[in-house]
Design a protein around this motif. Sequence first.
Motif, PDB file in Angstrom:
ATOM      1  N   UNK A 109      -6.489 -53.295  -2.311  1.00  0.00           N
ATOM      2  CA  UNK A 109      -6.497 -51.850  -2.076  1.00  0.00           C
ATOM      3  C   UNK A 109      -7.911 -51.417  -1.734  1.00  0.00           C
ATOM      4  N   UNK A 110      -8.063 -50.786  -0.580  1.00  0.00           N
ATOM      5  CA  UNK A 110      -9.351 -50.238  -0.169  1.00  0.00           C
ATOM      6  C   UNK A 110      -9.147 -48.766   0.142  1.00  0.00           C
ATOM      7  N   UNK A 111      -9.946 -47.914  -0.490  1.00  0.00           N
ATOM      8  CA  UNK A 111      -9.871 -46.469  -0.288  1.00  0.00           C
ATOM      9  C   UNK A 111     -11.213 -45.973   0.227  1.00  0.00           C
ATOM     10  N   UNK A 112     -11.208 -45.394   1.411  1.00  0.00           N
ATOM     11  CA  UNK A 112     -12.422 -44.813   1.973  1.00  0.00           C
ATOM     12  C   UNK A 112     -12.332 -43.299   1.763  1.00  0.00           C
TER      13      UNK A 112
ATOM     14  N   UNK B 252       1.513 -57.548   0.070  1.00  0.00           N
ATOM     15  CA  UNK B 252       1.258 -56.140   0.385  1.00  0.00           C
ATOM     16  C   UNK B 252      -0.204 -55.778   0.113  1.00  0.00           C
ATOM     17  N   UNK B 253      -0.848 -55.214   1.106  1.00  0.00           N
ATOM     18  CA  UNK B 253      -2.207 -54.706   0.971  1.00  0.00           C
ATOM     19  C   UNK B 253      -2.245 -53.298   1.547  1.00  0.00           C
ATOM     20  N   UNK B 254      -3.192 -52.497   1.080  1.00  0.00           N
ATOM     21  CA  UNK B 254      -3.324 -51.126   1.568  1.00  0.00           C
ATOM     22  C   UNK B 254      -4.785 -50.836   1.868  1.00  0.00           C
ATOM     23  N   UNK B 255      -5.037 -50.400   3.092  1.00  0.00           N
ATOM     24  CA  UNK B 255      -6.351 -49.898   3.500  1.00  0.00           C
ATOM     25  C   UNK B 255      -6.134 -48.454   3.923  1.00  0.00           C
ATOM     26  N   UNK B 256      -6.718 -47.510   3.178  1.00  0.00           N
ATOM     27  CA  UNK B 256      -6.477 -46.089   3.426  1.00  0.00           C
ATOM     28  C   UNK B 256      -7.800 -45.348   3.530  1.00  0.00           C
ATOM     29  N   UNK B 257      -7.858 -44.389   4.447  1.00  0.00           N
ATOM     30  CA  UNK B 257      -9.043 -43.547   4.605  1.00  0.00           C
ATOM     31  C   UNK B 257      -8.621 -42.084   4.576  1.00  0.00           C
ATOM     32  N   UNK B 258      -9.443 -41.261   3.957  1.00  0.00           N
ATOM     33  CA  UNK B 258      -9.128 -39.836   3.913  1.00  0.00           C
ATOM     34  C   UNK B 258      -9.353 -39.209   5.278  1.00  0.00           C
TER      35      UNK B 258
ATOM     36  N   UNK C  63      -4.055 -43.211   7.208  1.00  0.00           N
ATOM     37  CA  UNK C  63      -4.947 -42.112   6.873  1.00  0.00           C
ATOM     38  C   UNK C  63      -4.168 -41.125   6.014  1.00  0.00           C
ATOM     39  N   UNK C  64      -4.902 -40.449   5.109  1.00  0.00           N
ATOM     40  CA  UNK C  64      -4.273 -39.577   4.126  1.00  0.00           C
ATOM     41  C   UNK C  64      -4.930 -38.203   4.125  1.00  0.00           C
ATOM     42  N   UNK C  65      -4.106 -37.168   4.058  1.00  0.00           N
ATOM     43  CA  UNK C  65      -4.582 -35.786   3.936  1.00  0.00           C
ATOM     44  C   UNK C  65      -4.410 -35.351   2.491  1.00  0.00           C
ATOM     45  N   UNK C  66      -5.516 -35.095   1.770  1.00  0.00           N
ATOM     46  CA  UNK C  66      -5.399 -34.782   0.348  1.00  0.00           C
ATOM     47  C   UNK C  66      -5.077 -33.330   0.036  1.00  0.00           C
ATOM     48  N   UNK C  67      -4.989 -32.466   1.066  1.00  0.00           N
ATOM     49  CA  UNK C  67      -4.908 -31.041   0.805  1.00  0.00           C
ATOM     50  C   UNK C  67      -6.303 -30.485   0.576  1.00  0.00           C
ATOM     51  N   UNK C  68      -6.381 -29.251   0.113  1.00  0.00           N
ATOM     52  CA  UNK C  68      -7.677 -28.649  -0.188  1.00  0.00           C
ATOM     53  C   UNK C  68      -8.024 -28.961  -1.633  1.00  0.00           C
ATOM     54  N   UNK C  69      -9.118 -29.670  -1.812  1.00  0.00           N
ATOM     55  CA  UNK C  69      -9.519 -30.155  -3.138  1.00  0.00           C
ATOM     56  C   UNK C  69     -10.811 -29.459  -3.540  1.00  0.00           C
ATOM     57  N   UNK C  70     -10.917 -29.135  -4.812  1.00  0.00           N
ATOM     58  CA  UNK C  70     -12.083 -28.421  -5.327  1.00  0.00           C
ATOM     59  C   UNK C  70     -13.279 -29.363  -5.432  1.00  0.00           C
ATOM     60  N   UNK C  71     -13.917 -29.594  -4.286  1.00  0.00           N
ATOM     61  CA  UNK C  71     -15.086 -30.452  -4.197  1.00  0.00           C
ATOM     62  C   UNK C  71     -16.156 -29.737  -3.385  1.00  0.00           C
TER      63      UNK C  71
END
Length: 238
Positions: free
Chosen positions: A73-76, A127-133, A180-188
């Motif tokens: 699992x890789x998360x960018x 199964x492997x997952x490479x995901x970027x925001x 690619x993933x859309x996280x919504x609006x996050x309080x950051x």
Amino acid sequence: MALRPVMSGAAVIIGASGGIGGAFRTLLEEEGAFDQIHGFARSFDGANHIDLLDEASIAGAAAQIAAGPAPTLVLVATGLLHDGDRGPEKALRDLDPQWLARTYAVNAIGPMLVAKHVLPLMPRTGRTVFAALSARVGSISDNRLGGWHGYRASKAGLNMMMRNLAIEEKRRNDRSVVVTLHPGTVDTDLSRPFQANVPDGRLFDPERAAMQLLDVIEALKPANSGKLFDYQGEEIPF
């Protein structure tokens, strides 16, 4: 939220000092599904430092990952929307070539350089997952407001390059998932200057955002590779 047992090996989080990236790391450590968890960020010192504008630092991070269990699992979890008094362009007159180039370098080119160095370390089977925001505003078909030229275009570019990557990786491992993933609006810090008009209940704290995205990742199948999904698991057309 519970990751599938097949998600063993190592997890890699790029941008682990940020709101979502830090929450990813905390949740994965609590879950205990991985043999090792790597967290890298530009603000970290020493071996855990990574700068998406410096390919040598990305290669160094990859060498550290390669010394342990193979990453499954890789998360960018990185992104650039504003910096100091420089924010997203509201109109054509605001375009600045240096800011555009930096936005592309961080949002589109950087994640692909991570893939260049880290993806070959992932197993060729299983199964492997490479995901970027990414972001919903990077969808060309969903663009009805215009503006934010560099951010929109760089995220659209990321979506396209990740689609290319998904096709190439499928030839190496037919059970791989590249999304690619859309996280919504996050309080950051990234969204803070733009939160005034967020509807009630649609501003997520980082832990909730990370948990929602991990749930989405859990449900992804190889057939989903090369696509953009939101925090509810709904596909966003490019």
